[in-house]
Design an enzyme around this catalytic site. Structure first.
Site, PDB file in Angstrom:
ATOM      1  N   LYS A 127       0.849  -1.186   0.000  1.00 32.53           N
ATOM      2  CA  LYS A 127       0.000   0.000   0.000  1.00 32.53           C
ATOM      3  C   LYS A 127       0.890   1.244   0.000  1.00 32.53           C
ATOM      4  CE  LYS A 127      -4.482   0.458   2.190  1.00 32.53           C
ATOM      5  NZ  LYS A 127      -5.146   0.557   3.491  1.00 32.53           N
TER       6      LYS A 127
HETATM    7  C1  E4P Z   1      -8.594   0.821   3.749  1.00 32.84           C
HETATM    8  O1  E4P Z   1      -7.712   0.487   2.990  1.00 32.84           O
HETATM    9  C2  E4P Z   1      -8.441   1.929   4.698  1.00 32.84           C
HETATM   10  O2  E4P Z   1      -7.288   1.751   5.419  1.00 32.84           O
HETATM   11  C3  E4P Z   1      -9.614   2.065   5.604  1.00 32.84           C
HETATM   12  O3  E4P Z   1     -10.804   1.686   4.925  1.00 32.84           O
HETATM   13  C4  E4P Z   1      -9.758   3.408   6.259  1.00 32.84           C
HETATM   14  O4  E4P Z   1     -10.984   3.488   6.930  1.00 32.84           O
HETATM   15  P1  E4P Z   1     -11.320   4.653   7.997  1.00 32.84           P
HETATM   16  O5  E4P Z   1     -11.539   5.911   7.224  1.00 32.84           O
HETATM   17  O6  E4P Z   1     -12.556   4.179   8.671  1.00 32.84           O
HETATM   18  O7  E4P Z   1     -10.134   4.742   8.890  1.00 32.84           O
END
Ligand code: E4P
Length: 218
Positions: free
Chosen positions: A83
């Site tokens: 990522k």
């Molecule tokens: C996914 O890849 C993200 O890390 C995640 O959905 C973030 O979610 P949040 O905005 O609830 O922290």
């Protein structure tokens, strides 16, 4: 639509994966830090449980640091996706990594422009954060629909992961808007499969069955 879990909790992953529904996992530094275990240990454990792609995020923000970290992380398992945050250095890193055959998920996407650039840089996945857009008083779902159109218009291969999903409405609208994947927090999962009318229905059927049995046994 593929179903990913947005969690680093191994017990949660095992339980839901056993249902045969989990196509992949997304994590981020916040989710990893909640587990209180070493990053590498947690990611390797998750990769051994789930067959599909497992996203693990780099911490470095400079190009060299991101590429170096990504190369290390990619060695941890065959199903790792690295990522990368949506920055200028991130785009450059994605370009380099995609040429090396390392899969990437560009995270923290909040606009069509960001999604388009990430896809053109060679991202395997792009992650628009719909819940955080809604938090700003805007419509996160519009971004999913727009990105779907843009990727289709230009035959770009990146898959859209609808991220930052907060409720059932997000999950359902995400499918209607054409996201390839929804990544869902483990805590939201029971709310997706349950419905009060299902419970009421089961209750009613059992009561009627019991009454029927009692009548027959008299
Ligand atoms: C996914 O890849 C993200 O890390 C995640 O959905 C973030 O979610 P949040 O905005 O609830 O922290």
């Amino acid at each position: 639509m593929k179903f990913f879990l947005d969690t680093a909790n191994v017990e949660e992953i095992k339980r839901i994966n056993d249902l045969g529904l989990v196509d992949g996992i997304t994590t981020n530094p916040t989710l990893i830090s909640k587990e209180g275990k070493d990053f590498e240990t947690v990611i390797k454990e998750i990769c051994s449980i789930v067959d599909g792609p497992v996203s693990a995020e780099v911490i470095a923000l400079d190009y060299e640091g991101m590429v170096e970290e990504a190369r290390q992380v990619a060695k941890w398992a065959d199903n790792i996706v690295v990522k990368i945050p949506m920055t200028e250095a991130g785009l450059k890193a994605v370009n380099t990594l995609s040429q090396e055959g390392i899969k990437t998920n560009v995270t923290l996407i909040f606009s069509v422009a960001q999604g388009l650039l990430a896809a053109k840089a060679g991202a395997t996945y792009i992650s628009p954060f719909i819940g955080r857009i809604d938090d700003m008083g805007e419509d996160g779902m519009e971004l999913i629909a727009d990105l779907r159109m843009v990727l289709d218009n230009y035959a770009l291969d990146a898959e859209i992961i609808a991220a930052s999903i907060r409720h059932i409405g997000h999950f359902e609208a995400t499918a209607l808007a054409g996201a390839d994947i929804a990544t869902v927090p483990g805590s939201l999962f029971p709310k997706l499969w349950s419905h009060p009318l299902t419970d009421k229905g089961i209750d009613g059927f059992l009561k009627d069955w019991e009454a029927f049995q009692n009548k027959q046994n008299k």
